[in-house]
Structure formats: structure tokens, C-alpha cells
Design a protein around this motif. Sequence first.
Motif, PDB file in Angstrom:
ATOM      1  N   ASP A 155       0.854  -1.196   0.000  1.00 32.27           N
ATOM      2  CA  ASP A 155       0.000   0.000   0.000  1.00 32.27           C
ATOM      3  C   ASP A 155       0.886   1.240   0.000  1.00 32.27           C
ATOM      4  O   ASP A 155       1.835   1.340   0.779  1.00 32.27           O
ATOM      5  CB  ASP A 155      -0.918  -0.011   1.227  1.00 32.27           C
ATOM      6  CG  ASP A 155      -2.017   1.022   1.128  1.00 32.27           C
ATOM      7  OD1 ASP A 155      -3.196   0.636   1.062  1.00 32.27           O
ATOM      8  OD2 ASP A 155      -1.691   2.240   1.115  1.00 32.27           O
ATOM      9  N   LEU A 168      -6.733  -4.407  -4.642  1.00 27.40           N
ATOM     10  CA  LEU A 168      -7.688  -3.335  -4.331  1.00 27.40           C
ATOM     11  C   LEU A 168      -7.080  -1.945  -4.472  1.00 27.40           C
ATOM     12  O   LEU A 168      -7.818  -0.956  -4.459  1.00 27.40           O
ATOM     13  CB  LEU A 168      -8.197  -3.478  -2.889  1.00 27.40           C
ATOM     14  CG  LEU A 168      -8.964  -4.749  -2.560  1.00 27.40           C
ATOM     15  CD1 LEU A 168      -8.253  -5.523  -1.468  1.00 27.40           C
ATOM     16  CD2 LEU A 168     -10.389  -4.438  -2.147  1.00 27.40           C
ATOM     17  N   THR A 223      -1.508   6.507   0.734  1.00 25.99           N
ATOM     18  CA  THR A 223      -1.986   7.808   0.265  1.00 25.99           C
ATOM     19  C   THR A 223      -2.875   8.426   1.347  1.00 25.99           C
ATOM     20  O   THR A 223      -3.056   7.848   2.432  1.00 25.99           O
ATOM     21  CB  THR A 223      -2.826   7.654  -1.023  1.00 25.99           C
ATOM     22  OG1 THR A 223      -4.059   6.993  -0.677  1.00 25.99           O
ATOM     23  CG2 THR A 223      -2.082   6.864  -2.088  1.00 25.99           C
ATOM     24  N   SER A 242      -9.962   6.102  -5.592  1.00 25.49           N
ATOM     25  CA  SER A 242     -11.329   5.574  -5.566  1.00 25.49           C
ATOM     26  C   SER A 242     -12.441   6.619  -5.504  1.00 25.49           C
ATOM     27  O   SER A 242     -13.613   6.238  -5.468  1.00 25.49           O
ATOM     28  CB  SER A 242     -11.468   4.630  -4.363  1.00 25.49           C
ATOM     29  OG  SER A 242     -11.402   5.365  -3.160  1.00 25.49           O
ATOM     30  N   ASN A 301     -21.832  -0.081  -4.286  1.00 23.94           N
ATOM     31  CA  ASN A 301     -21.321   0.836  -3.244  1.00 23.94           C
ATOM     32  C   ASN A 301     -21.163   0.121  -1.904  1.00 23.94           C
ATOM     33  O   ASN A 301     -22.098  -0.545  -1.459  1.00 23.94           O
ATOM     34  CB  ASN A 301     -22.328   1.969  -3.004  1.00 23.94           C
ATOM     35  CG  ASN A 301     -22.255   3.038  -4.058  1.00 23.94           C
ATOM     36  OD1 ASN A 301     -21.819   2.808  -5.176  1.00 23.94           O
ATOM     37  ND2 ASN A 301     -22.692   4.232  -3.696  1.00 23.94           N
ATOM     38  N   LYS A 360     -11.161   2.222 -13.961  1.00 20.56           N
ATOM     39  CA  LYS A 360     -11.430   0.868 -13.444  1.00 20.56           C
ATOM     40  C   LYS A 360     -11.822  -0.066 -14.606  1.00 20.56           C
ATOM     41  O   LYS A 360     -11.434  -1.238 -14.621  1.00 20.56           O
ATOM     42  CB  LYS A 360     -12.543   0.897 -12.393  1.00 20.56           C
ATOM     43  CG  LYS A 360     -12.181   1.608 -11.098  1.00 20.56           C
ATOM     44  CD  LYS A 360     -11.060   0.938 -10.321  1.00 20.56           C
ATOM     45  CE  LYS A 360     -11.410  -0.418  -9.780  1.00 20.56           C
ATOM     46  NZ  LYS A 360     -10.318  -0.959  -8.907  1.00 20.56           N
TER      47      LYS A 360
HETATM   48  N1  LIG Z   1     -15.725   1.884  -1.961  1.00 16.78           N
HETATM   49  C1  LIG Z   1     -16.599   1.261  -2.745  1.00 16.78           C
HETATM   50  O1  LIG Z   1     -17.803   1.452  -2.587  1.00 16.78           O
HETATM   51  C2  LIG Z   1     -16.120   0.309  -3.823  1.00 16.78           C
HETATM   52  C3  LIG Z   1     -17.072  -0.484  -4.473  1.00 16.78           C
HETATM   53  C4  LIG Z   1     -16.626  -1.406  -5.436  1.00 16.78           C
HETATM   54  C5  LIG Z   1     -15.282  -1.518  -5.712  1.00 16.78           C
HETATM   55  N2  LIG Z   1     -14.380  -0.730  -5.049  1.00 16.78           N
HETATM   56  C6  LIG Z   1     -12.955  -0.915  -5.375  1.00 16.78           C
HETATM   57  O2  LIG Z   1     -12.357  -1.473  -4.216  1.00 16.78           O
HETATM   58  C7  LIG Z   1     -11.014  -1.009  -4.086  1.00 16.78           C
HETATM   59  C8  LIG Z   1     -10.809  -0.378  -2.723  1.00 16.78           C
HETATM   60  O3  LIG Z   1     -11.710   0.720  -2.574  1.00 16.78           O
HETATM   61  P1  LIG Z   1     -11.734   1.568  -1.216  1.00 16.78           P
HETATM   62  O4  LIG Z   1     -13.046   2.234  -1.145  1.00 16.78           O
HETATM   63  O5  LIG Z   1     -11.268   0.725  -0.096  1.00 16.78           O
HETATM   64  O6  LIG Z   1     -10.615   2.656  -1.533  1.00 16.78           O
HETATM   65  P2  LIG Z   1      -9.779   3.585  -0.544  1.00 16.78           P
HETATM   66  O7  LIG Z   1      -9.575   4.860  -1.303  1.00 16.78           O
HETATM   67  O8  LIG Z   1     -10.398   3.637   0.802  1.00 16.78           O
HETATM   68  O9  LIG Z   1      -8.383   2.816  -0.374  1.00 16.78           O
HETATM   69  C9  LIG Z   1      -7.458   2.696  -1.415  1.00 16.78           C
HETATM   70  C10 LIG Z   1      -6.145   2.196  -0.822  1.00 16.78           C
HETATM   71  O10 LIG Z   1      -5.218   2.031  -1.918  1.00 16.78           O
HETATM   72  C11 LIG Z   1      -3.993   2.621  -1.566  1.00 16.78           C
HETATM   73  N3  LIG Z   1      -3.349   3.084  -2.807  1.00 16.78           N
HETATM   74  C12 LIG Z   1      -3.731   4.106  -3.608  1.00 16.78           C
HETATM   75  N4  LIG Z   1      -2.867   4.229  -4.631  1.00 16.78           N
HETATM   76  C13 LIG Z   1      -1.931   3.252  -4.481  1.00 16.78           C
HETATM   77  C14 LIG Z   1      -0.791   2.856  -5.223  1.00 16.78           C
HETATM   78  N5  LIG Z   1      -0.421   3.514  -6.343  1.00 16.78           N
HETATM   79  N6  LIG Z   1      -0.061   1.799  -4.788  1.00 16.78           N
HETATM   80  C15 LIG Z   1      -0.408   1.137  -3.652  1.00 16.78           C
HETATM   81  N7  LIG Z   1      -1.475   1.485  -2.890  1.00 16.78           N
HETATM   82  C16 LIG Z   1      -2.229   2.529  -3.313  1.00 16.78           C
HETATM   83  C17 LIG Z   1      -4.341   3.767  -0.639  1.00 16.78           C
HETATM   84  O11 LIG Z   1      -3.222   4.146   0.167  1.00 16.78           O
HETATM   85  C18 LIG Z   1      -5.493   3.167   0.162  1.00 16.78           C
HETATM   86  O12 LIG Z   1      -5.008   2.466   1.289  1.00 16.78           O
HETATM   87  C19 LIG Z   1     -10.789  -0.061  -5.258  1.00 16.78           C
HETATM   88  O13 LIG Z   1     -10.143  -0.779  -6.291  1.00 16.78           O
HETATM   89  C20 LIG Z   1     -12.182   0.343  -5.678  1.00 16.78           C
HETATM   90  O14 LIG Z   1     -12.224   0.664  -7.053  1.00 16.78           O
HETATM   91  C21 LIG Z   1     -14.774   0.176  -4.123  1.00 16.78           C
END
Ligand SMILES: NC(=O)c1ccc[n+]([C@@H]2O[C@H](COP(=O)([O-])OP(=O)(O)OC[C@H]3O[C@@H](n4cnc5c(N)ncnc54)[C@H](O)[C@@H]3O)[C@@H](O)[C@H]2O)c1
Length: 345
Positions: free
Chosen positions: A31, A79, A34, A83, A184, A159
Motif C-alpha cells: 500500500d 484493491l 496515500t 477511488s 457501493n 477501473k
Molecule cells: N468503496 C466502494 O464502494 C467500492 C465499491 C466497489 C469496488 N471498489 C474498489 O475497491 C477497491 C478499494 O476501494 P476503497 O473504497 O477501499 O478505496 P480507498 O480509497 O479507501 O483505499 C485505497 C487504498 O489504496 C492505496 N493506494 C492508492 N494508490 C496506491 C498505489 N499507487 N499503490 C499502492 N497502494 C495505493 C491507498 O493508500 C489506500 O489504502 C478499489 O479498487 C475500488 O475501485 C470500491
Amino acid sequence: MKVLVTGGSGFIGSAVALHLLGAGHEVVNLDRQTYAANPATEAELGKRPGYRLLAGDVADPAAVAAAFAQHRPEAVIHLAAESHVDRSIDGPMPFIATNVNGTAVLLEAARAYWNGLRDRDRFRLLHVSTDEVFGSLGAGGRFDEASPYRPNSPYAASKAAADHLARAWHATYGLPVVISNCSNNYGPRQFPEKLIPLMILNALAGRPLPIYGDGLQMRDWLHVEDHAAGLAALIERGRPGETYLLGGGGDIANLTVVRAVCDALDEVRPDGLGARRRLIRHVADRPGHDRRYAVDAGKMAVEIGWRPGVSFPEGLRRTVEWYLANEDWWGPLRAPWAERLGLAS
Ligand SMILES: NC(=O)c1ccc[n+]([C@@H]2O[C@H](COP(=O)([O-])OP(=O)(O)OC[C@H]3O[C@@H](n4cnc5c(N)ncnc54)[C@H](O)[C@@H]3O)[C@@H](O)[C@H]2O)c1
């Protein structure tokens, strides 16, 4: 199992890490830390046996290759992503760098590692994506695994591009990739720029509750612990080359969600000034705002045996209670969410 989780310090990634650790698996978390990675989440994960943080960028080939070589995972749950849709409108390039290039770098590193494995059939790479890649639905119908890709925001497009790369690495190279698209999510440890925690914290502080447009955009909500359980099942039972959709099974208008947040807060922590619904304000809509998402998660039920376990009213009550009990988690964050993002178009 030893699982390499990317983005494990974020909202869903930390729920996935906690779920896997609870089931006795080892977790290596790559991770970049960020703004979306809360140090309080990391402190909680760091106490758990079997957990290890690798602070690094998923788009850095050397860091990703080293993660595979040194930790030799049996599965990957990808993941790591930028986002937040509103941020992608104001500045799309970090979304391309992490979501598109980062996924390509991860796939290439996974391919090189997998090619050298003795037991190549057991390995899985689960690419975690969103239902937003399918664009907007009309008044009826649901997305399913055959829905065409029609992304409307820079986030959704990035995505979608990553999903296509993941699919191609399976079709071309045979890499055992599984793709999931989820609706979501909500629950504990979500950065308060997203709808539900934003509304909880604004309502708690007596600040206005901004509703984009008429607030009648419909979303399917899944509790993050249900999503984590579904992803854990997919690395064990998901078939390579297949896509699986996950969702909560209902679609609810954003305005209804915000009213429910107000009512839940009024119940557990009443405001002497009156019902918190009084704080709701309609503001300019998000450009390109999708009208409706809904998910048919039948394939997850039939093939994987997964169903959501947390109803929306129950999950929302638990989420409100979590934010009330965990000011240590959100209190130190500056409040960038107080400013309106995503009007740059
Ligand atoms: N939140 C939702 O409702 C939702 C729904 C469906 C899918 N998703 C997908 O699930 C995944 C996680 O979503 P989330 O809501 O937990 O996001 P988030 O923004 O809370 O967390 C993202 C994490 O990725 C890390 N990150 C960002 N850029 C990075 C990089 N270049 N290298 C390594 N780490 C990096 C960040 O530090 C953070 O810990 C994403 O791929 C998102 O597209 C999210």
C-alpha cells in the motif's frame, strides 16, 4: 494461505485484511499510504499476528516484483486504487497512474512469478472492481456479468480499463485471474469524503448535508464485511477467467440514505436543536452523475454460495455507532471533505 493484498490500508482493503487474518490466513499488504490510508487503521492491523505492511506503489515494477519474490503469495487480492469519483473529475491523471498502470504492472509481475511456480493451478489473482464500469441503468433492470461496459466518470473509465487488462492477461497468458465488480460499500473505516461517513460527520457537527441534484440517484449498498467475505470466498472458489458481481440486493435513493443517517443519529445521539433532516441542502449535481445502479448477484449465490448477511438498516446503525465510538480514527483527519470537489468539468 499467504495472501498479497494491495491497498490493504484503505476502507475495503482493511476489512479484507481483518477478515483474512480472522480466518487464519497471512496477509502481506502492499500500500502506498496515500491520503486514503488512515494511520489509525494501520496501527490496528499492525497489532495482528500474520500481518505485514510493505509501503510501496503498485505502479512501481521493482516494488511489486520484490513483494512477489520475497513473500511468495498463494493468492493476490488487488484493491489498490484511487477511488473517489469527485477527485477523478478534478484530476484524472492519478487515476490512470494507479488504476490503469498500477494494474498492468501488477499483472506483469504476477505473470512472471506465476510462470515460475510449481503448482500454477492453485494461484489466484482477484482483481476488485466496481459496478460503475457498467454506467447508468434506466428505471428497471440490474447489472449482471454480461452487462456492457459504459463508464461515465474518469474513475469508472480507469477501473474499466483495469478490468480489460485483467481479462486479457487471463485470455492471452492463462494467468488465473478472477474479476469482481461490486456495488457501493459502506461500513467502518471509510474515508469521510464518501457519502455515508461524510453525512454522519457533517450531521454530528451540525453542518449542512449537501445532496447532489435531486438526490434521487439510486445505489445498491453492500456492507463492507459482506464484500470482504465474498472476496475471501472468490480466491478459494472463483473460476479463473470469470467475472462475479456482488451487491446488497436493493437500490436506495441517495436522499433516502441521508435521511436514514439523520434518523439513526437522532436516535442514538439526539440533537437539542431538532431533527437532523433540517440540515439537508440540495446543491449542484455531479457532472456525468449516473442515475441508477443495481446489481444481480445471483452468480455469486449459485456458484460461490455467497449472499449478503447484513441488511441496510442494521449495517447503517452499526456504521453510525462505529463513527460515534471511534472519533480517534476520524478526529485527526483534516477536513478536505468540507469543500465541494468534482465540479471541474
Ligand atoms: N468503496 C466502494 O464502494 C467500492 C465499491 C466497489 C469496488 N471498489 C474498489 O475497491 C477497491 C478499494 O476501494 P476503497 O473504497 O477501499 O478505496 P480507498 O480509497 O479507501 O483505499 C485505497 C487504498 O489504496 C492505496 N493506494 C492508492 N494508490 C496506491 C498505489 N499507487 N499503490 C499502492 N497502494 C495505493 C491507498 O493508500 C489506500 O489504502 C478499489 O479498487 C475500488 O475501485 C470500491
